[in-house]
Design a protein around this motif. Sequence first.
Motif, PDB file in Angstrom:
ATOM      1  N   ALA A  64      -9.717 -12.247   4.510  1.00  0.00           N
ATOM      2  CA  ALA A  64      -8.625 -11.531   4.397  1.00  0.00           C
ATOM      3  C   ALA A  64      -8.405 -10.310   4.305  1.00  0.00           C
ATOM      4  CB  ALA A  64      -7.951 -13.027   5.011  1.00  0.00           C
ATOM      5  N   TRP A  65      -8.642 -10.812   2.577  1.00  0.00           N
ATOM      6  CA  TRP A  65      -8.000  -9.150   1.787  1.00  0.00           C
ATOM      7  C   TRP A  65      -9.052  -8.594   2.460  1.00  0.00           C
ATOM      8  CZ3 TRP A  65      -4.296  -9.346  -1.584  1.00  0.00           C
ATOM      9  CH2 TRP A  65      -3.971 -10.713  -1.885  1.00  0.00           C
ATOM     10  N   TYR A  66      -9.919  -8.758   3.234  1.00  0.00           N
ATOM     11  CA  TYR A  66     -10.854  -7.663   3.640  1.00  0.00           C
ATOM     12  C   TYR A  66     -10.074  -6.650   4.473  1.00  0.00           C
ATOM     13  CZ  TYR A  66     -14.237  -5.274   7.264  1.00  0.00           C
ATOM     14  OH  TYR A  66     -15.363  -4.410   7.743  1.00  0.00           O
ATOM     15  N   GLY A  67      -9.597  -7.450   5.580  1.00  0.00           N
ATOM     16  CA  GLY A  67      -9.081  -7.771   6.870  1.00  0.00           C
ATOM     17  C   GLY A  67      -8.073  -6.535   6.973  1.00  0.00           C
ATOM     18  N   LEU A  68      -6.728  -7.388   5.838  1.00  0.00           N
ATOM     19  CA  LEU A  68      -5.562  -6.332   5.633  1.00  0.00           C
ATOM     20  C   LEU A  68      -5.973  -4.822   5.109  1.00  0.00           C
ATOM     21  CD1 LEU A  68      -3.200  -9.196   3.734  1.00  0.00           C
ATOM     22  CD2 LEU A  68      -2.839  -8.062   6.012  1.00  0.00           C
ATOM     23  N   GLY A  69      -7.489  -5.271   3.978  1.00  0.00           N
ATOM     24  CA  GLY A  69      -7.287  -3.255   3.422  1.00  0.00           C
ATOM     25  C   GLY A  69      -7.793  -2.332   5.206  1.00  0.00           C
ATOM     26  N   MET A  70      -8.332  -2.813   5.898  1.00  0.00           N
ATOM     27  CA  MET A  70      -9.122  -2.688   6.773  1.00  0.00           C
ATOM     28  C   MET A  70      -7.656  -1.987   8.049  1.00  0.00           C
ATOM     29  SD  MET A  70     -12.337  -2.320   7.532  1.00  0.00           S
ATOM     30  CE  MET A  70     -12.452  -1.539   8.605  1.00  0.00           C
ATOM     31  N   ILE A  71      -6.570  -2.584   7.735  1.00  0.00           N
ATOM     32  CA  ILE A  71      -5.212  -2.289   8.312  1.00  0.00           C
ATOM     33  C   ILE A  71      -4.549  -1.356   8.286  1.00  0.00           C
ATOM     34  CG2 ILE A  71      -3.265  -2.708   9.057  1.00  0.00           C
ATOM     35  CD1 ILE A  71      -4.215  -6.061  10.013  1.00  0.00           C
ATOM     36  N   PHE A  72      -4.573  -1.536   6.495  1.00  0.00           N
ATOM     37  CA  PHE A  72      -4.354  -1.232   6.129  1.00  0.00           C
ATOM     38  C   PHE A  72      -4.571   0.428   5.915  1.00  0.00           C
ATOM     39  CE2 PHE A  72      -2.408  -4.007   4.145  1.00  0.00           C
ATOM     40  CZ  PHE A  72      -0.675  -3.785   4.827  1.00  0.00           C
ATOM     41  N   LEU A  73      -6.110   1.009   5.922  1.00  0.00           N
ATOM     42  CA  LEU A  73      -6.953   1.614   6.268  1.00  0.00           C
ATOM     43  C   LEU A  73      -6.394   2.778   7.539  1.00  0.00           C
ATOM     44  CD1 LEU A  73      -9.252   3.271   4.624  1.00  0.00           C
ATOM     45  CD2 LEU A  73     -11.048   2.146   5.392  1.00  0.00           C
TER      46      LEU A  73
END
Length: 677
Positions: A523-532
């Motif tokens: 989930a942390w990785y998914g949030l990072g991808m959205i903000f990227l």
Amino acid sequence: MDLLNEAETALCPSNEPGGEIPNGASGHYLLGLIYRYTDRKRSAIHHFRLALSIDPLLWSAYEELCILGAAEEATVVFGEAAALCIEKQHFYLGLASPNLHVASEGCNLVSSLNFSSEDVSSRQLKNTQVNSFRDIPSNHHGAAISASQPHNGGGPSNISLYNTPSPLASQLSGVVPPPLCRNAQPNGSNLNTVNADGSPKSVVNSLVQAPRRKFVDEGKLRKISGRLFSESGPRRSTRLAGDAGVDTNANTTGVDGNGTSSSKYLGAKLSSVAFRTVTVRNSQYLANDNIEEGISAEIFDDICANLASANSSSSPGDVRSLDQDGPTVPVGGVAISRSKVSSGVSEVLGLIKTLGEGYRLSCLYRCQDALNTFLTLPLRHYNTSWVLSQVGKAHFELVDYLEADRVFSLSLRVSPYSLEGMDIYSTVLYHLKEDMKLSYLARELISTDRLAPQSWCAMGNCYSLQKDHETALKNFQRSVQLNTRFAYAHTLCGHEYVALEDFENGIKSYQDALQIDSRHYNAWYGLGMIFLRQEKFEFSEHHFRTAFHINPRSSVIMSYLGTALHALKRSEDAIRIMDCAIFSDRKNPLPMYQKANILMSLEKFDEALEVLQELKEYAPRESSVYALMGKIYKRQNMHEKAMLHFGIALDLKPSATDVATIKAAIEKLHVPDELEN
């Protein structure tokens, strides 16, 4: 029912920090779950550790500590202190509860006092037995149990157990036992029959007349709650025991082989053997259920042999030892030597140490260490569904999808109806693009259990592989509906929202997953991808770094963290992270490609080409590698080589977006970079 406040009030009615928690280890475990679900991590860890200190065999508590990332090494938790604790509880259980009725799904274990024939008469023995069995229903939740005194006051004084129940008493007392004899007679009046040669046959009392099937059905109904709680109402087996005791007092006339009265023999026999039949046939029947419950086969064989020899014994109430050497511990009317108890405890803890350490390392994402630990298990334990699913998860985290597929398929063959790890297995098949196997797996899981969240995760992955993201999202939402605390289902919902470019709902799904499990790095990785993708690089770097702290061995997370750092103009830090990612997994082409991109932006063209030449060996049919090499040759004004690599990239059939990018680069091949910008 998800009424966590009411549950906490029931366990802690006084709301005092140092108040006593009911039901010992099980109470602390439940309270730890409540604290975990209400985001009170420190309190949850405290109560899980208390539960383990009371009952070292409460595996669920250690499992929760591993999930929270707060578990100590298994060699410490299940070491000498745990062995001593278990032996103490085992010893005092046999010493202090002479008539404690402990029931499991397939057996009755009754500890009896070692009365001698000179001290107590047979009538006193029978009265003691009947009264003690009637006293048992008042102790449903593992409270202190006292032995009833004989009416004449000549017996022992009341003896109490620990306030905290032993593992055997607290965890196996919630299921109604089956009858102990198959050959129950319709008439219970004849307590003893005589063979032609004058030897007594097996005693068959009316208390075992009920059919086995009914008990099995009742046991199945209680199977879910029976592991943690005792039954709240009076148990049928207790009522039968009481009735049988009355019947024993009313009708005790029988003839043994010598023509003498057998009432004295019967009273002592029922007290010491605890209503067990002494035929080998019934002992074998009882053995099947006991072995399934995890009792050592060797110890149980000794018990059965002792019971079989009880027919020929003439001393009433006599507790015989399996091993005449050394001190003994009474178990089920049979005294087992303390050395055997110690060796049994050591054997069980040795197995739990290996399983626990492997699971702890897996939860810390030290996957290779976890695999090495599981490999030390004996073959009969390694080839079980749970261990194989843990091994499959470790290979999945190591991005070794082919080996994960092999192990998960073996786990499914070993236990076709176990859904442990099947959500991860469906993701493995998704990455391998095995649409036929994934479709078959999803259908099998749905037919096995339609109400399991893992089944609908597999179905959602199947539709996601076919690019039907809306249907996939509906399946993942169904999984969330079935189990709102299934963090992986929330994360998969977030992935589908991102595929549909619904970033707002994607962020909400990832945040829901993190509320359930703050260590769910996906989930942390998914949030990072959205903000990227939204070019919020500071937020992206924060979320990628948090995921990296949870799983510091993931080359994928390190690659995207380096990408975020490069976007923040921290190129040197980005290159260091990329080097770590390449070292972590040389088979992963992503960090090498990103490092070449960073080197090209720093105008280190020769170093970038060296990295790409090495990358070609790992990914020879990756069009983006040749396209990037074409761009570097163009920047070096080597137009022929650039055109060659652009052509190779087009021949490898890239995606439509990449095709457009490559064709645009070919059209501007002879345009200087200054004019192109």
